[in-house]
Design a protein around this motif. Structure first.
Motif, PDB file in Angstrom:
ATOM      1  N   ARG A  44      43.165  41.181  36.676  1.00 35.26           N
ATOM      2  CA  ARG A  44      43.596  41.202  37.502  1.00 35.26           C
ATOM      3  C   ARG A  44      42.237  41.178  38.800  1.00 35.26           C
ATOM      4  O   ARG A  44      41.264  41.927  38.233  1.00 35.26           O
ATOM      5  N   PRO A  45      42.487  40.044  40.138  1.00 30.50           N
ATOM      6  CA  PRO A  45      42.002  40.683  41.139  1.00 30.50           C
ATOM      7  C   PRO A  45      41.345  41.257  42.650  1.00 30.50           C
ATOM      8  O   PRO A  45      42.072  41.232  42.776  1.00 30.50           O
ATOM      9  N   THR A  46      41.178  42.410  41.842  1.00 28.05           N
ATOM     10  CA  THR A  46      41.447  43.402  42.487  1.00 28.05           C
ATOM     11  C   THR A  46      40.737  43.433  43.990  1.00 28.05           C
ATOM     12  O   THR A  46      41.716  44.037  44.629  1.00 28.05           O
ATOM     13  N   ASP A  47      39.890  42.301  44.239  1.00 31.59           N
ATOM     14  CA  ASP A  47      39.169  42.177  45.649  1.00 31.59           C
ATOM     15  C   ASP A  47      40.347  41.716  46.845  1.00 31.59           C
ATOM     16  O   ASP A  47      40.724  41.771  47.392  1.00 31.59           O
ATOM     17  N   LEU A  48      41.002  40.527  45.027  1.00 28.02           N
ATOM     18  CA  LEU A  48      42.665  39.772  46.589  1.00 28.02           C
ATOM     19  C   LEU A  48      43.597  40.471  46.715  1.00 28.02           C
ATOM     20  O   LEU A  48      44.504  40.314  47.493  1.00 28.02           O
ATOM     21  N   ILE A  49      44.004  41.072  45.244  1.00 30.42           N
ATOM     22  CA  ILE A  49      45.061  42.067  45.864  1.00 30.42           C
ATOM     23  C   ILE A  49      44.678  43.508  46.760  1.00 30.42           C
ATOM     24  O   ILE A  49      45.588  43.060  47.690  1.00 30.42           O
TER      25      ILE A  49
ATOM     26  N   VAL B  71      53.031  41.048  45.979  1.00 29.28           N
ATOM     27  CA  VAL B  71      51.406  41.031  45.722  1.00 29.28           C
ATOM     28  C   VAL B  71      51.381  40.954  44.040  1.00 29.28           C
ATOM     29  O   VAL B  71      50.263  40.450  43.826  1.00 29.28           O
ATOM     30  N   MET B  72      51.729  41.663  43.614  1.00 28.09           N
ATOM     31  CA  MET B  72      51.465  42.222  41.767  1.00 28.09           C
ATOM     32  C   MET B  72      51.705  41.191  41.204  1.00 28.09           C
ATOM     33  O   MET B  72      51.022  40.452  40.406  1.00 28.09           O
ATOM     34  N   ASP B  73      52.959  40.802  41.642  1.00 24.14           N
ATOM     35  CA  ASP B  73      53.450  39.451  41.254  1.00 24.14           C
ATOM     36  C   ASP B  73      52.824  38.336  41.355  1.00 24.14           C
ATOM     37  O   ASP B  73      52.706  37.062  40.507  1.00 24.14           O
ATOM     38  N   ARG B  74      51.794  38.231  42.708  1.00 28.63           N
ATOM     39  CA  ARG B  74      51.068  36.669  42.484  1.00 28.63           C
ATOM     40  C   ARG B  74      49.437  37.110  42.167  1.00 28.63           C
ATOM     41  O   ARG B  74      49.373  35.845  41.270  1.00 28.63           O
ATOM     42  N   TYR B  75      49.406  38.445  41.261  1.00 29.69           N
ATOM     43  CA  TYR B  75      48.061  38.088  40.754  1.00 29.69           C
ATOM     44  C   TYR B  75      48.428  38.440  39.265  1.00 29.69           C
ATOM     45  O   TYR B  75      46.929  38.755  38.993  1.00 29.69           O
ATOM     46  N   ARG B  76      49.414  38.753  38.682  1.00 31.35           N
ATOM     47  CA  ARG B  76      49.758  38.842  37.529  1.00 31.35           C
ATOM     48  C   ARG B  76      49.601  38.581  36.592  1.00 31.35           C
ATOM     49  O   ARG B  76      49.625  37.436  36.602  1.00 31.35           O
ATOM     50  N   PRO B  77      48.307  38.793  35.340  1.00 30.62           N
ATOM     51  CA  PRO B  77      47.870  37.543  34.954  1.00 30.62           C
ATOM     52  C   PRO B  77      49.260  36.441  34.211  1.00 30.62           C
ATOM     53  O   PRO B  77      48.534  35.466  33.891  1.00 30.62           O
ATOM     54  N   GLU B  78      50.354  37.362  33.292  1.00 33.00           N
ATOM     55  CA  GLU B  78      50.511  36.443  32.891  1.00 33.00           C
ATOM     56  C   GLU B  78      52.150  36.102  33.997  1.00 33.00           C
ATOM     57  O   GLU B  78      53.517  35.450  33.367  1.00 33.00           O
ATOM     58  N   GLY B  79      52.091  36.586  35.122  1.00 33.81           N
ATOM     59  CA  GLY B  79      53.281  35.464  35.591  1.00 33.81           C
ATOM     60  C   GLY B  79      53.921  36.579  36.216  1.00 33.81           C
ATOM     61  O   GLY B  79      53.907  37.886  36.489  1.00 33.81           O
ATOM     62  N   PRO B  80      54.856  36.223  36.981  1.00 40.99           N
ATOM     63  CA  PRO B  80      55.582  37.419  38.046  1.00 40.99           C
ATOM     64  C   PRO B  80      56.303  37.676  36.701  1.00 40.99           C
ATOM     65  O   PRO B  80      57.307  37.453  35.930  1.00 40.99           O
ATOM     66  N   MET B  81      57.233  39.215  37.278  1.00 45.81           N
ATOM     67  CA  MET B  81      57.902  39.665  36.357  1.00 45.81           C
ATOM     68  C   MET B  81      59.289  39.337  36.384  1.00 45.81           C
ATOM     69  O   MET B  81      59.828  39.003  37.189  1.00 45.81           O
ATOM     70  N   ARG B  82      59.699  39.127  35.045  1.00 47.58           N
ATOM     71  CA  ARG B  82      61.098  38.493  35.188  1.00 47.58           C
ATOM     72  C   ARG B  82      61.872  39.673  35.194  1.00 47.58           C
ATOM     73  O   ARG B  82      61.756  40.978  34.656  1.00 47.58           O
ATOM     74  N   LYS B  83      63.416  39.300  36.059  1.00 48.91           N
ATOM     75  CA  LYS B  83      64.007  40.272  36.403  1.00 48.91           C
ATOM     76  C   LYS B  83      64.954  40.714  35.301  1.00 48.91           C
ATOM     77  O   LYS B  83      65.201  39.454  35.383  1.00 48.91           O
TER      78      LYS B  83
END
Length: 94
Positions: free
Chosen positions: A20-25, A82-94
């Motif tokens: 995760r890009p902690t700086d951007l998050i 924000v976390m969905d934007r930077y999650r390595p695998e993409g947004p969480m599925r609902k």
């Protein structure tokens, strides 16, 4: 403690934030990167990138209050966005 000392102390924790890009998050949440890394240190991401509902809730129960201590304006919805934007695998599925 100086900012440099804090960053050096937290450097190993940055690795726990995985890819995760902690700086951007942190910037998107309106906090310092070191604050995000410190808050994320107790989060236990699922290695398979498919956390169960209970694991998601447990991680959120750790992460959100810590982040809100750094910036009270952070809402659950903002954190998810924000976390969905930077999650390595993409947004969480609902």
């Amino acid at each position: 403690m100086t900012r440099l000392a804090l960053l050096l102390m937290l450097a190993p924790l940055a690795a726990s934030a995985q890819t995760r890009p902690t700086d951007l998050i942190a910037a998107n949440l309106g906090i310092e990167e070191a604050q995000f890394v410190a808050c994320f240190a107790d989060v236990r991401p699922d290695p398979g990138h498919a956390p169960s509902g209970p694991r998601q809730r447990a991680n959120k129960a750790v992460l959100l209050p810590c982040l809100q201590a750094a910036n009270p304006a952070i809402t659950n919805a903002a954190l998810v966005r924000v976390m969905d934007r930077y999650r390595p695998e993409g947004p969480m599925r609902k």
